[in-house]
Write a protein that holds these residues in place. Structure first.
Motif, PDB file in Angstrom:
ATOM      1  N   VAL A  69       0.860  -1.187   0.000  1.00 19.20           N
ATOM      2  CA  VAL A  69       0.000   0.000   0.000  1.00 19.20           C
ATOM      3  C   VAL A  69       0.891   1.230   0.000  1.00 19.20           C
ATOM      4  N   ALA A  70       0.643   2.145  -0.914  1.00 15.64           N
ATOM      5  CA  ALA A  70       1.457   3.352  -1.030  1.00 15.64           C
ATOM      6  C   ALA A  70       0.931   4.451  -0.109  1.00 15.64           C
ATOM      7  N   ARG A  71       1.846   5.108   0.570  1.00 14.91           N
ATOM      8  CA  ARG A  71       1.551   6.335   1.316  1.00 14.91           C
ATOM      9  C   ARG A  71       0.303   6.233   2.201  1.00 14.91           C
ATOM     10  N   PRO A  72       0.263   5.317   3.156  1.00 13.08           N
ATOM     11  CA  PRO A  72      -0.900   5.302   4.057  1.00 13.08           C
ATOM     12  C   PRO A  72      -1.028   6.635   4.778  1.00 13.08           C
ATOM     13  N   GLY A  73      -2.265   7.108   4.917  1.00 11.20           N
ATOM     14  CA  GLY A  73      -2.472   8.384   5.593  1.00 11.20           C
ATOM     15  C   GLY A  73      -2.074   8.326   7.048  1.00 11.20           C
ATOM     16  N   LYS A  74      -2.319   7.176   7.668  1.00  8.73           N
ATOM     17  CA  LYS A  74      -1.893   6.985   9.050  1.00  8.73           C
ATOM     18  C   LYS A  74      -1.710   5.506   9.329  1.00  8.73           C
ATOM     19  N   VAL A  75      -0.875   5.238  10.321  1.00 11.79           N
ATOM     20  CA  VAL A  75      -0.694   3.886  10.840  1.00 11.79           C
ATOM     21  C   VAL A  75      -1.114   3.927  12.299  1.00 11.79           C
ATOM     22  N   MET A 101      -0.067   5.911  17.693  1.00 12.15           N
ATOM     23  CA  MET A 101       0.138   6.174  16.275  1.00 12.15           C
ATOM     24  C   MET A 101       1.605   5.958  15.914  1.00 12.15           C
ATOM     25  N   LYS A 102       1.807   5.668  14.648  1.00 13.89           N
ATOM     26  CA  LYS A 102       3.145   5.452  14.135  1.00 13.89           C
ATOM     27  C   LYS A 102       3.306   6.310  12.881  1.00 13.89           C
ATOM     28  N   ASP A 103       4.456   6.931  12.717  1.00 15.53           N
ATOM     29  CA  ASP A 103       4.697   7.759  11.539  1.00 15.53           C
ATOM     30  C   ASP A 103       4.511   6.913  10.276  1.00 15.53           C
ATOM     31  N   PRO A 104       3.610   7.319   9.351  1.00 11.25           N
ATOM     32  CA  PRO A 104       3.410   6.537   8.124  1.00 11.25           C
ATOM     33  C   PRO A 104       4.673   6.369   7.297  1.00 11.25           C
ATOM     34  N   ALA A 105       5.638   7.270   7.456  1.00 14.80           N
ATOM     35  CA  ALA A 105       6.885   7.165   6.705  1.00 14.80           C
ATOM     36  C   ALA A 105       7.723   5.968   7.144  1.00 14.80           C
TER      37      ALA A 105
END
Length: 283
Positions: A69-75, A101-105
């Motif tokens: 999945v590309a570039r999730p808005g949030k994890v 929360m976890k940084d999506p990057a």
């Protein structure tokens, strides 16, 4: 079918593997496997294209496998969601889901190297079932509505630095959002092809030694409950990823706390979702 993204980081191309193990390019159908694709009935369009034979074959040999999945808005992550994991870490059994929360990057490919942060002595592993949202979920009435909002599932390694997470004023995000700390994939498997999501075996080995062997049936809060619960406090959008927790066997809970060091290799599996493998290196 199994959706995947192939190619160098930042230039991955969407693809799908069929039941016979053949890989087909999706470039003519979509630019990427992302939230917009999932929200527009992308999975159904891929299924139809596979059925009518309109997709071109691609040879995946030698191609890097990216996150599916590309570039999730949030994890969004659920902590302490297996009783045995809570017990091994000395934590109380939660009465409500523990959410962070976890940084999506941090989301990278399933076979990418993972840097151990500078100054880290407590980098840890966590095999998890990842939920990928396919339809906007907001204030769901009850857990029975969750399934209609789930696109599919993948393997996630919720890599954690325990000193940063637990000893620096309890700021979990510091130990969860380090560079490349969320390998995802290799595949996104549509929800309807996974079967009973609460009966999946999870496994993880470090340098060939089994460390984790669990099953999603032992979740404290099941997938449907987690998606419903989160929808009461945030909007879940297509492409968002939810890490649903890890079973016992992390370094934090093992005798001697055998945390990861440069050169260690971690292999993860979840029934029906494939295998991940990462080598850890110094940042």
């Amino acid at each position: 079918m199994k959706l995947m993204r192939l190619g160098e980081a930042g230039a991955e191309l969407p693809a799908v593997q069929d039941g016979e193990g053949r890989t087909f390019a999706l470039a003519g159908l979509t630019g990427d496997i992302d939230g917009a694709f999932l929200a527009s009935d992308g999975l159904a369009r891929v299924r139809d294209a596979l059925a009518d034979g309109s997709l071109p074959l691609v040879d995946p040999a030698g191609l890097r496998v990216g996150a599916p999945v590309a570039r999730p808005g949030k994890v969004v992550c659920i902590g302490l969601n297996y009783r045995d994991h809570a017990e091994e870490t000395g934590a109380a059994i939660p009465e409500r889901p523990v959410v962070f929360m976890k940084d999506p990057a941090t989301v990278v490919g399933p076979y990418d190297e993972v840097p151990i942060p500078r100054g880290s002595v407590k980098t840890d592993w966590e095999v998890e079932l990842a939920v990928v949202i396919g339809r906007r979920a907001r204030y769901l009435a009850d857990p029975s509505e969750a399934a209609a909002h789930i696109a599919g599932y993948a393997i996630s390694n919720d890599v954690s630095e325990r000193e940063f997470q637990l000893e620096y004023s309890g700021q979990w995000d510091l130990g969860k959002s380090c560079e490349s700390f969320n390998p995802l994939g290799p595949w996104l498997v549509p929800a309807e092809e996974v079967g009973d999501v609460q009966a999946l075996g999870l496994g993880l080995a470090v340098n060939g030694e089994v460390r984790q062997a669990g099953n999603t049936k032992h979740m404290i809060f099941d997938v449907a409950h987690v998606v419903w619960y989160l929808s009461q406090y945030m909007v879940l959008n297509p492409g968002d990823v939810i890490n649903t927790g890890t079973p016992a066997g992390v370094a934090l809970g093992l005798p001697g706390n055998p945390y990861l060091r440069a050169g260690d290799t971690v292999e993860l599996s979840v029934d029906g979702l494939g295998i991940q493998r990462q080598t850890f290196v110094n940042a």
